[in-house]
Design a protein around this motif. Sequence first.
Motif, PDB file in Angstrom:
ATOM      1  N   ARG A  30       0.978  -0.556  -0.048  1.00 18.18           N
ATOM      2  CA  ARG A  30      -0.205   0.107   0.133  1.00 18.18           C
ATOM      3  C   ARG A  30       0.824   1.617  -0.336  1.00 18.18           C
ATOM      4  O   ARG A  30       0.655   2.216  -1.086  1.00 18.18           O
ATOM      5  N   TYR A  31       1.900   1.604   1.235  1.00 21.58           N
ATOM      6  CA  TYR A  31       2.662   2.375   0.653  1.00 21.58           C
ATOM      7  C   TYR A  31       3.692   2.333   0.213  1.00 21.58           C
ATOM      8  O   TYR A  31       4.798   1.108  -0.015  1.00 21.58           O
ATOM      9  N   MET A  32       3.902   4.040  -0.320  1.00 21.25           N
ATOM     10  CA  MET A  32       5.601   4.101  -1.297  1.00 21.25           C
ATOM     11  C   MET A  32       6.242   5.434  -0.770  1.00 21.25           C
ATOM     12  O   MET A  32       5.398   6.549  -0.543  1.00 21.25           O
ATOM     13  N   TYR A  33       7.599   5.023  -0.972  1.00 23.93           N
ATOM     14  CA  TYR A  33       7.809   6.525  -0.254  1.00 23.93           C
ATOM     15  C   TYR A  33       8.810   6.739  -1.151  1.00 23.93           C
ATOM     16  O   TYR A  33       9.800   5.910  -2.005  1.00 23.93           O
ATOM     17  N   TRP A  34       8.935   8.723  -1.130  1.00 26.20           N
ATOM     18  CA  TRP A  34      11.209   8.304  -2.157  1.00 26.20           C
ATOM     19  C   TRP A  34      11.887   8.829  -1.209  1.00 26.20           C
ATOM     20  O   TRP A  34      10.738  10.536  -0.463  1.00 26.20           O
ATOM     21  N   TYR A  50       0.570   6.465   0.599  1.00 26.00           N
ATOM     22  CA  TYR A  50      -0.600   5.585   1.309  1.00 26.00           C
ATOM     23  C   TYR A  50      -1.639   4.974   0.489  1.00 26.00           C
ATOM     24  O   TYR A  50      -2.711   4.393   1.036  1.00 26.00           O
ATOM     25  N   GLY A  51      -1.664   5.138  -1.021  1.00 23.27           N
ATOM     26  CA  GLY A  51      -2.263   4.509  -1.748  1.00 23.27           C
ATOM     27  C   GLY A  51      -2.692   4.673  -3.111  1.00 23.27           C
ATOM     28  O   GLY A  51      -1.658   6.430  -3.456  1.00 23.27           O
ATOM     29  N   VAL A  52      -3.375   4.909  -4.391  1.00 21.43           N
ATOM     30  CA  VAL A  52      -3.317   5.017  -5.854  1.00 21.43           C
ATOM     31  C   VAL A  52      -3.844   6.423  -5.319  1.00 21.43           C
ATOM     32  O   VAL A  52      -5.533   6.598  -4.999  1.00 21.43           O
TER      33      VAL A  52
ATOM     34  N   ASN B  96       4.894   9.069  11.593  1.00 23.22           N
ATOM     35  CA  ASN B  96       4.289   7.460  11.008  1.00 23.22           C
ATOM     36  C   ASN B  96       5.413   7.185  10.112  1.00 23.22           C
ATOM     37  O   ASN B  96       6.154   5.553   9.623  1.00 23.22           O
ATOM     38  N   TYR B  97       4.910   8.557   9.029  1.00 24.99           N
ATOM     39  CA  TYR B  97       6.256   8.383   7.398  1.00 24.99           C
ATOM     40  C   TYR B  97       7.333   8.162   7.291  1.00 24.99           C
ATOM     41  O   TYR B  97       7.810   8.285   6.303  1.00 24.99           O
ATOM     42  N   LYS B  98       7.666   9.501   8.771  1.00 25.07           N
ATOM     43  CA  LYS B  98       8.392  10.227   8.676  1.00 25.07           C
ATOM     44  C   LYS B  98       9.778   9.137   8.725  1.00 25.07           C
ATOM     45  O   LYS B  98      10.403   9.679   9.715  1.00 25.07           O
ATOM     46  N   LEU B  99      10.533   8.747   7.991  1.00 28.86           N
ATOM     47  CA  LEU B  99      11.657   7.206   8.574  1.00 28.86           C
ATOM     48  C   LEU B  99      13.081   8.730   7.927  1.00 28.86           C
ATOM     49  O   LEU B  99      13.137   9.091   6.775  1.00 28.86           O
TER      50      LEU B  99
END
Lengths: 111, 111
Positions: A30-34, A50-52, B96-99
Amino acid sequence: DAGITQSPRHKVTETGTPVTLRCHQTENHRYMYWYRQDPGHGLRLIHYSYGVKDTDKGEVSDGYSVSRSKTEDFLLTLESATSSQTSVYFCAISPNIHEQYFGPGTRLTVT
Amino acid sequence: DAKTTQPPSMDCAEGRAANLPCNHSTISGNEYVYWYRQIHSQGPQYIIHGLKNNETNEMASLIITEDRKSSTLTLPHATLRDTAVYYCTLLGGGSNYKLTFGKGTLLTVNP
């Protein structure tokens, strides 16, 4: 290794040109990051999804835009590349908000 | 404003246990402790995470002190391929998303 690829792996471009980096996953996460990683700054989040069609900004989002029209692809666009955007760019995927699995990275040089 | 503190470097003999410490004295109640590593020129690799209980997986063990102000990552039988920079980081609550990674510990496994 998680099914995640990045393209291109290396790119040299000139200041002012648009650049698009692609992250592709086969895990249906579900989750993708740059992220970008620079000496002296460590790893910094640019944008995440966090989704399409659901994306949000990270801590260094200025000058970058993203799009996610399919679960498997997350695109990072530099609208007008600058020398300060020379960096190594990592894409990561996650089935939840815990473990993140990183791609091999794209080394971008803006001259 | 690093929230974790790690020694810059450590050495370990091949086949011995490698114990990597991390201090996080300002950790908040809903923050998890995460460990990642990065082998030169590769993308970061997730190792393990925990909240307050000790955790073990096929790669490593994580021991978090009772007051949660510090933790230790243990690689039970280090190999030369474990030579990498190891990052201890916190995630949870509003981030939560901030690695993010600090400078980490360069672990060198010697033959």
